[in-house]
Every structure is written in C-alpha cells, then in structure tokens.
Design an enzyme around this catalytic site. Sequence first.
Site, mmCIF file in Angstrom:
data_model
loop_
_atom_site.group_PDB
_atom_site.id
_atom_site.type_symbol
_atom_site.label_atom_id
_atom_site.label_comp_id
_atom_site.label_asym_id
_atom_site.label_seq_id
_atom_site.Cartn_x
_atom_site.Cartn_y
_atom_site.Cartn_z
ATOM 1 N N SER A 145 0.858 -1.182 0.000
ATOM 2 C CA SER A 145 0.000 0.000 0.000
ATOM 3 C C SER A 145 0.892 1.229 0.000
ATOM 4 O O SER A 145 2.061 1.174 0.423
ATOM 5 C CB SER A 145 -0.890 0.010 1.253
ATOM 6 O OG SER A 145 -1.549 1.247 1.410
ATOM 7 N N TYR A 158 -2.560 -1.344 10.209
ATOM 8 C CA TYR A 158 -2.520 -1.494 8.750
ATOM 9 C C TYR A 158 -1.226 -0.893 8.185
ATOM 10 O O TYR A 158 -0.502 -1.545 7.424
ATOM 11 C CB TYR A 158 -3.731 -0.804 8.133
ATOM 12 C CG TYR A 158 -3.768 -0.873 6.622
ATOM 13 C CD1 TYR A 158 -4.147 -2.037 5.969
ATOM 14 C CD2 TYR A 158 -3.415 0.241 5.849
ATOM 15 C CE1 TYR A 158 -4.177 -2.102 4.576
ATOM 16 C CE2 TYR A 158 -3.445 0.183 4.460
ATOM 17 C CZ TYR A 158 -3.832 -0.985 3.835
ATOM 18 O OH TYR A 158 -3.857 -1.045 2.462
ATOM 19 N N LYS A 162 1.925 -2.845 6.298
ATOM 20 C CA LYS A 162 2.278 -2.565 4.916
ATOM 21 C C LYS A 162 3.719 -2.074 4.775
ATOM 22 O O LYS A 162 4.383 -2.333 3.765
ATOM 23 C CB LYS A 162 1.297 -1.557 4.323
ATOM 24 C CG LYS A 162 -0.122 -2.112 4.181
ATOM 25 C CD LYS A 162 -0.170 -3.384 3.343
ATOM 26 C CE LYS A 162 -1.584 -3.869 3.107
ATOM 27 N NZ LYS A 162 -1.629 -5.086 2.253
#
Length: 280
Positions: A145, A158, A162
């Site tokens: 991401s 998150y 990533k």
Amino acid sequence: MLVESGQVAVVTGAARGIGRAIATELASRGVSVVIVDLRAEPLGAVAEELAAAGDGAVVPATVDVADAEAMTALAQRVQERFGRIDLVINNAGIAPNDGKPMWEADLAQWRRVVDVNLFGMLHGIRAFVPHLVAAGRGHVVNIASLAGLSGTPLSASYGTSKHAAVALSEMLLAELELMGLPIGVTVVCPGFVRTPMVEENRDMTRGPEWADRLGADATALLESIEETMKDMLEPDEAARRVLAAVEAGALHTLPTGDVADGARTRTRRVLDAIEASGSD
C-alpha cells in the site's frame, strides 16, 4: 517477465477488489489462474466469470493465507495439477479502520492484521517460491500500500503491516539476487483504488463516532482524504499497471502515484537525516 498464455498464476484475496481485477486480467491473457480467498461463495462466482472470459483454467481455492500449512498444501496441489507455477500474487489483506490511536487500539485486531497482511504474505512466499526456484523462473507480486511508504494515522496496524510488506519484498529480491536466482519481485503500493475495502473504510470515517473522537486537525485530514478519493483509480486499470510493472521488472510500483506527497515527504525526511549524519 512477459505475462502470456500458457502460464500459471496464483492470486490470493481474489474474491473482490484488486485481486479479482488482476485475476480477470490474467485470465483475459490466457493465463491459468488459481484464485484464493476465505469467502467461498463469492470466490465461486468469480471462478465462473473468469472461466467464461478466458482460455486458461480457473481453479478456486478457499484458503486462509494466515494458515502456513494450508498455503504449503495449496502450492503442492497447484504444482501437481499444472506442473508449473509462474506468477504468485500475494494480495490478500485486511484494513481495520476504527479511528483509534495505537495506544487504544484492540491488541487482538493488531495480531489479526499482522497475521494476514504480513505473515499471510510470508506464507505465500514460503509456499510458492521453492517451486519458482526449482523451475528457475517466475515472479512474485506483493500487494502492499502507499501506506507502506508513508503512513496511515489512526490505522497504525494497517500502516505498520504494509511497511513490513515493503521491507519483506525488498529483502526477498535481495536474497534471490544474492543467490543468482532469476526470479523477479514487485511490491505494489497503491493509494486509493475503487474497491469494497476502500469504500467500507470510507463509510466508517463518515460516522458520528469519528467526529466525536477526533480533533480539528484529524477532521481536516479526513476531509482531505475524502477529496482525494473523488478520483480513485478503477481496479481494472490498477491490474493492468501491476502487470506492466511485472513485465518491466520493477521492484516498486505506485499505480496511483504518490497521493498527498506522503511517500515523498517520508523519503525527504530520511534523506535529510542522512545528510545531517554526515554520511556520503
């Protein structure tokens, strides 16, 4: 690596979003595709759709990427069925977005995010790369991401996972190159792509609990994100850009560019720190 008819690809998280779009693009090129997801019913629907659209075989597999043994068994089944594996797309991921700072976020949620987004990717590497090594060819694509190059305040699990996915990809290529193995690696760092996961998180940030919890600066950040999301990239175009990066042999690719200059800002800070240290 040229992506072409006759090859075999494995795509995790293929029931929707970028994974589904990549699987669709591969099938349209005559690649046989093994589509993997936890959601059996939508996965079956995708399999039917792809089988009608392409010349290659389409095989659905309901597997949890967080289960290392299940992923190893899947790789063995794919090898036995097709006799080859050319392209591995580690796409499966989750993105909880509860708006809490990391010191308040649920620890169990952190563990699940890391299990799927990081260890799920590692399990894919450990399961499939030995087959690529044995064949002396292939390419691994890890979907990270833009948050892995910049950051995602109020969704630290998150963003952290990533960042780790980017580092994992870089180390994988370094190890393959060290051993002289002709296997490519691409880590994909998209910003906003019009997928169900992005839309779900977008809906959550519009809820009243966010306005009650956050201050003016955070609210302004959310408004800026909302403005940026008006021009989201479509999944099918993201898929084409991912495969273009594979064929170009690129390690890093940002299919949506650098949204809000987050990656550039972080990179400049690192470069400034290097300059301040006096290193060449």
